[in-house]
Design a protein around this motif. Sequence first.
Motif, short mmCIF file in Angstrom:
data_model
loop_
_atom_site.label_atom_id
_atom_site.label_comp_id
_atom_site.label_asym_id
_atom_site.label_seq_id
_atom_site.Cartn_x
_atom_site.Cartn_y
_atom_site.Cartn_z
N SER A 1 38.20 38.53 37.37
CA SER A 1 37.29 39.51 36.79
C SER A 1 35.91 39.43 37.43
O SER A 1 35.19 40.43 37.49
N ALA A 2 35.53 38.26 37.94
CA ALA A 2 34.22 38.11 38.57
C ALA A 2 34.08 38.98 39.82
O ALA A 2 32.98 39.40 40.19
N ALA A 3 35.21 39.27 40.47
CA ALA A 3 35.16 40.05 41.70
C ALA A 3 34.89 41.53 41.45
O ALA A 3 34.56 42.27 42.37
N TYR A 4 35.03 41.97 40.19
CA TYR A 4 34.82 43.37 39.90
C TYR A 4 33.34 43.74 39.84
O TYR A 4 32.99 44.91 39.89
N GLY A 5 32.47 42.75 39.69
CA GLY A 5 31.06 43.05 39.57
C GLY A 5 30.73 43.59 38.19
O GLY A 5 31.49 43.45 37.23
N THR A 6 29.58 44.24 38.10
CA THR A 6 29.14 44.80 36.83
C THR A 6 29.99 46.02 36.47
O THR A 6 30.16 46.92 37.28
N VAL B 1 40.96 46.91 44.22
CA VAL B 1 40.76 45.46 44.22
C VAL B 1 42.10 44.80 43.99
O VAL B 1 42.80 45.10 43.02
N GLU B 2 42.49 43.89 44.89
CA GLU B 2 43.79 43.25 44.80
C GLU B 2 43.66 41.77 44.49
O GLU B 2 42.88 41.06 45.12
N PRO C 1 48.66 43.18 40.09
CA PRO C 1 47.72 42.54 41.02
C PRO C 1 46.65 43.49 41.52
O PRO C 1 45.76 43.09 42.26
N ILE C 2 46.73 44.76 41.13
CA ILE C 2 45.82 45.78 41.64
C ILE C 2 45.01 46.38 40.50
O ILE C 2 45.53 46.65 39.42
N ARG D 1 42.27 48.76 34.96
CA ARG D 1 42.96 47.48 35.20
C ARG D 1 44.26 47.43 34.40
O ARG D 1 44.30 47.06 33.23
N PRO D 2 45.39 47.82 35.04
CA PRO D 2 46.68 47.75 34.34
C PRO D 2 47.08 46.32 34.05
O PRO D 2 46.80 45.40 34.82
#
Length: 258
Positions: free
Chosen positions: A217-222, A212-213, A194-195, A189-190
């Motif tokens: 952080s919740a969208a990244y999952g575990t 992931v765009e 946005p990516i 995660r730079p």
Amino acid sequence: MDARHPVDSHLDALGDGLGRAATVLRANAMAAGLDATVPTCPGWTVRHLVAHVGMAHRWAAGHVSGSPIDSPEALEVAAMAEPDLLGWFDAGATALLQALVDAPDDLTAFVFLKNAPAPKVFWTRRQCHETTIHAVDALAARLGRPPAREETWISTELALDGLDELLRGFVPRRSQGIHPPEETVVLVRPDDSPIAWRLGMGPDHPVEVTQVEGASSAAYGTIDRELAGHPVDLYLQLWNRGTEVIPWWRDLVTITWK
């Protein structure tokens, strides 16, 4: 605003990046001297470095022009004995750039990475990043140590593109041999980007990469491990050229050409 097609703008930026990296590599190779050691490539001298990149330029130009080189390894060995190695390097870089300019947009040519773009973009991109990373090696030879981000010329945009090529192109290949002992999810995660890239790794399957765009952080999952920071720092670190070594990444991901 740039009115050209986005692919054209991207291609121009990659071509400019390739030309600039070749200039930086040559200048630092000359300043360091061909017999200087390369801290970021253990066992190499600058002579090895210049011969390798000069070979890669000719190898790529051969694929772009439809005349592949039979034995790139033999070409690299022969280059080590060139009386004017830097002149030989210049000629190869110029020929590659000309071959890319002359290539049609619908070029049909060999490519070797996952999620590869069209061949003309692929080869411009691949040689841009190949030359950029090895220009960092030449800079390291001059400095006697890996350079810090601020000592390089690398832009945020080029670094983000390089991260995408590395993570979606190189890492998922079966030949990389990435087989952690247990299921592991890595997030790259730079900062201010946005990516992000989510890498699912396991002992019995190739790496699964999801871009992931614009997500929270919740969208990244575990996530088991996270790599975050300035895009240029991540670009250098993930190619094992940064001032800070990431031992688990270096041990887990060893990039190979084939």
